[in-house]
Design a protein around this motif. Structure first.
Motif, mmCIF file in Angstrom:
data_model
loop_
_atom_site.group_PDB
_atom_site.id
_atom_site.type_symbol
_atom_site.label_atom_id
_atom_site.label_comp_id
_atom_site.label_asym_id
_atom_site.label_seq_id
_atom_site.Cartn_x
_atom_site.Cartn_y
_atom_site.Cartn_z
ATOM 1 N N THR A 107 25.115 55.941 42.157
ATOM 2 C CA THR A 107 24.444 54.868 41.416
ATOM 3 C C THR A 107 25.010 54.661 40.016
ATOM 4 N N THR A 166 26.856 53.526 36.760
ATOM 5 C CA THR A 166 27.447 52.301 36.226
ATOM 6 C C THR A 166 27.993 52.631 34.844
ATOM 7 N N ALA A 208 34.043 56.490 41.129
ATOM 8 C CA ALA A 208 32.855 55.952 41.799
ATOM 9 C C ALA A 208 32.564 54.530 41.336
ATOM 10 N N ILE A 209 32.754 54.265 40.048
ATOM 11 C CA ILE A 209 32.532 52.915 39.516
ATOM 12 C C ILE A 209 33.566 51.946 40.069
ATOM 13 N N GLU A 223 35.350 52.141 42.771
ATOM 14 C CA GLU A 223 35.261 51.946 44.220
ATOM 15 C C GLU A 223 34.288 50.828 44.590
ATOM 16 N N LYS A 224 33.394 50.494 43.667
ATOM 17 C CA LYS A 224 32.439 49.405 43.918
ATOM 18 C C LYS A 224 33.005 48.047 43.521
ATOM 19 N N GLU A 225 34.187 48.035 42.879
ATOM 20 C CA GLU A 225 34.778 46.800 42.358
ATOM 21 C C GLU A 225 36.030 46.413 43.157
#
Length: 199
Positions: free
Chosen positions: A80, A82, A136-137, A139-141
């Protein structure tokens, strides 16, 4: 009191006063004499546990990074996380531990060059955590064409180095911790989203 327990107490007492001195004055401005005077510590005792100023500084840096990394690890979740959440947690820790913030900034902005390798070793866990969170950040973009996550992380480290160099050259070193944090946060946002708002 057992000898081992007495030794631990002595080390902790020395480290407490050394931490405060290095946080307040940085490596260059800190004085072993001041540490001894503030803590009513004999130089013989200090040098029994720490070979010299360098060893004492590195022990303080290790404590700083261990406690910062542990605090971030306890709160942040790679599922989660950000950018805003990461910096919120980091700044909350520094708000509660201002001496850690000052010592952290000293190691980033004005590190003793002859201790570069040793400092890198002591911040390795912190760097690994940052890489995990940044991965992790990212990978969401959707990254720019031809840009991999390792490439993006390498570029972010270049940005960080540029911020540190700017602060040092501008004379905003030991006590400008808020400026340092603000620039790090802005740099992170710029790296991810650019300077120009897109519609």
């Amino acid at each position: 009191m057992k000898q081992e327990e007495k030794s631990q107490k002595s080390r902790a007492h020395i480290l407490q006063h050394a931490f405060a001195e290095f946080a307040e004055r940085g490596y260059l401005g800190a004085s072993v004499n001041t540490i001894c005077a503030a803590g009513k510590i004999s130089k013989g005792l200090l040098y029994h546990y720490y070979a010299d100023k360098d060893a004492l500084y590195l022990a303080c840096v290790e404590k700083c990074y261990q406690e910062l990394t542990a605090a971030l690890s306890d709160v942040l979740d790679i599922g989660t996380v950000t950018p805003d959440r990461y910096f919120e947690v980091r700044l909350n820790f520094f708000a509660l531990h201002p001496m850690h913030q000052r010592l952290f900034c000293d190691t980033v902005v004005n590190p003793p060059r002859h201790l570069y390798r040793e400092l890198s070793e002591r911040r390795a866990s912190f760097d690994a955590l940052n890489e995990t969170m940044l991965t992790a950040i990212l990978e969401k973009e959707t990254l720019a064409e031809g840009l991999s996550i390792p490439d993006a992380i390498a570029q972010f480290r270049i940005f960080e180095d540029c911020v540190s160099t700017y602060l040092k050259n501008a004379g905003l070193e030991q006590q400008q911790t808020d400026k340092h944090n603000q620039l790090c946060r802005q740099t992170f946002q710029t790296m991810l989203y650019g300077l120009i708002a897109r519609t």
